[in-house]
Design a protein around this motif. Structure first.
Motif, mmCIF file in Angstrom:
data_model
loop_
_atom_site.group_PDB
_atom_site.id
_atom_site.type_symbol
_atom_site.label_atom_id
_atom_site.label_comp_id
_atom_site.label_asym_id
_atom_site.label_seq_id
_atom_site.Cartn_x
_atom_site.Cartn_y
_atom_site.Cartn_z
ATOM 1 N N GLU A 1 0.812 -1.222 0.000
ATOM 2 C CA GLU A 1 0.000 0.000 0.000
ATOM 3 C C GLU A 1 0.843 1.268 0.000
ATOM 4 O O GLU A 1 0.366 2.337 -0.345
ATOM 5 N N SER A 2 2.087 1.181 0.378
ATOM 6 C CA SER A 2 2.895 2.394 0.484
ATOM 7 C C SER A 2 3.464 2.789 -0.871
ATOM 8 O O SER A 2 3.922 1.963 -1.645
ATOM 9 N N GLY A 3 3.407 4.053 -1.190
ATOM 10 C CA GLY A 3 4.063 4.659 -2.345
ATOM 11 C C GLY A 3 3.693 4.072 -3.680
ATOM 12 O O GLY A 3 2.540 3.879 -3.995
ATOM 13 N N GLU A 4 4.742 3.792 -4.482
ATOM 14 C CA GLU A 4 4.558 3.406 -5.874
ATOM 15 C C GLU A 4 3.953 2.015 -6.051
ATOM 16 O O GLU A 4 3.470 1.693 -7.120
ATOM 17 N N ASP A 5 3.975 1.188 -5.019
ATOM 18 C CA ASP A 5 3.426 -0.161 -5.128
ATOM 19 C C ASP A 5 1.902 -0.190 -5.023
ATOM 20 O O ASP A 5 1.297 -1.222 -5.229
ATOM 21 N N SER A 6 1.253 0.912 -4.705
ATOM 22 C CA SER A 6 -0.203 0.900 -4.542
ATOM 23 C C SER A 6 -0.912 0.561 -5.855
ATOM 24 O O SER A 6 -1.970 -0.049 -5.835
ATOM 25 N N ASP A 7 -0.331 0.914 -7.009
ATOM 26 C CA ASP A 7 -0.928 0.531 -8.290
ATOM 27 C C ASP A 7 -0.876 -0.989 -8.466
ATOM 28 O O ASP A 7 -1.834 -1.601 -8.930
ATOM 29 N N ARG B 1 -3.479 -2.503 -6.203
ATOM 30 C CA ARG B 1 -4.826 -2.286 -6.745
ATOM 31 C C ARG B 1 -5.117 -3.249 -7.903
ATOM 32 O O ARG B 1 -6.208 -3.808 -8.006
ATOM 33 N N LYS B 2 -4.120 -3.481 -8.763
ATOM 34 C CA LYS B 2 -4.298 -4.417 -9.884
ATOM 35 C C LYS B 2 -4.544 -5.835 -9.366
ATOM 36 O O LYS B 2 -5.417 -6.547 -9.863
ATOM 37 N N LYS B 3 -3.779 -6.212 -8.348
ATOM 38 C CA LYS B 3 -3.959 -7.546 -7.773
ATOM 39 C C LYS B 3 -5.345 -7.689 -7.140
ATOM 40 O O LYS B 3 -6.011 -8.706 -7.296
ATOM 41 N N ARG B 4 -5.767 -6.652 -6.439
ATOM 42 C CA ARG B 4 -7.095 -6.676 -5.813
ATOM 43 C C ARG B 4 -8.185 -6.753 -6.879
ATOM 44 O O ARG B 4 -9.153 -7.506 -6.743
ATOM 45 N N ASP B 5 -8.031 -5.980 -7.944
ATOM 46 C CA ASP B 5 -9.027 -5.996 -9.018
ATOM 47 C C ASP B 5 -9.104 -7.374 -9.670
ATOM 48 O O ASP B 5 -10.194 -7.891 -9.932
ATOM 49 N N ARG B 6 -7.948 -7.967 -9.937
ATOM 50 C CA ARG B 6 -7.931 -9.306 -10.529
ATOM 51 C C ARG B 6 -8.586 -10.319 -9.590
ATOM 52 O O ARG B 6 -9.353 -11.187 -10.008
ATOM 53 N N ASN B 7 -8.274 -10.203 -8.320
ATOM 54 C CA ASN B 7 -8.858 -11.109 -7.340
ATOM 55 C C ASN B 7 -10.378 -10.929 -7.264
ATOM 56 O O ASN B 7 -11.127 -11.897 -7.209
ATOM 57 N N ASN B 8 -10.820 -9.675 -7.263
ATOM 58 C CA ASN B 8 -12.259 -9.401 -7.204
ATOM 59 C C ASN B 8 -12.981 -9.995 -8.412
ATOM 60 O O ASN B 8 -14.070 -10.572 -8.272
ATOM 61 N N LEU B 9 -12.388 -9.890 -9.594
ATOM 62 C CA LEU B 9 -12.986 -10.473 -10.789
ATOM 63 C C LEU B 9 -13.027 -11.998 -10.697
ATOM 64 O O LEU B 9 -14.021 -12.633 -11.073
ATOM 65 N N ALA B 10 -11.957 -12.578 -10.177
ATOM 66 C CA ALA B 10 -11.912 -14.032 -10.028
ATOM 67 C C ALA B 10 -12.991 -14.513 -9.061
ATOM 68 O O ALA B 10 -13.657 -15.529 -9.302
ATOM 69 N N VAL B 11 -13.180 -13.768 -7.992
ATOM 70 C CA VAL B 11 -14.210 -14.127 -7.003
ATOM 71 C C VAL B 11 -15.596 -14.017 -7.633
ATOM 72 O O VAL B 11 -16.447 -14.902 -7.433
ATOM 73 N N LYS B 12 -15.829 -12.974 -8.407
ATOM 74 C CA LYS B 12 -17.131 -12.816 -9.064
ATOM 75 C C LYS B 12 -17.391 -13.971 -10.028
ATOM 76 O O LYS B 12 -18.501 -14.525 -10.058
ATOM 77 N N ARG B 13 -16.377 -14.325 -10.823
ATOM 78 C CA ARG B 13 -16.538 -15.437 -11.763
ATOM 79 C C ARG B 13 -16.838 -16.736 -11.010
ATOM 80 O O ARG B 13 -17.693 -17.523 -11.418
#
Length: 111
Positions: free
Chosen positions: A13-19, A22-34
């Motif tokens: 979550e700190s600094g430049e790694d937040s992107d 966020r990408k990992k969370r988005d991918r995970n959220n899509l996987a959970v929805k599927r």
């Protein structure tokens, strides 16, 4: 050398790694929805199959009932015919009542 561990949430979550986080969370959220959609679809298909099998079972039970009634009628008809014609050689030494009762008992066991 100790095994590598992934970055902790705090590091991600700190600094430049937040992107990246966020990408990992988005991918995970899509996987959970599927996964949830797939699970729901499978449940619906199973329920549909259960209902279909219940209907088929009802139809088959009605058929068994009908055939059992028909068998009873045919047995009565046979006995009436056999008793009207008397024992003309074909049925000598055969207990028709016992034969028909045995047949009925074996049919009931098969149900």
């Amino acid at each position: 050398m100790p095994p590598k561990r992934g970055k902790s949430k705090k590091d991600i979550e700190s600094g430049e790694d937040s992107d990246e986080y966020r990408k990992k969370r988005d991918r995970n959220n899509l996987a959970v929805k599927r996964s949830r959609v797939k699970s729901k679809q499978k449940t619906q298909e199973t329920m549909s199959r259960v209902n279909q099998l219940r209907q088929e079972n009802s139809v088959l039970e009605e058929k068994v009932k009908s055939l059992t009634q028909e068998l009873g009628f045919l047995k009565e008809l046979f006995l009436a015919h056999a008793s009207n014609n008397g024992n003309q050689g074909k049925f000598e030494g055969v207990d028709l009542e016992k034969l028909l009762n045995d047949s009925t008992e074996s049919n009931n066991e098969n149900l």
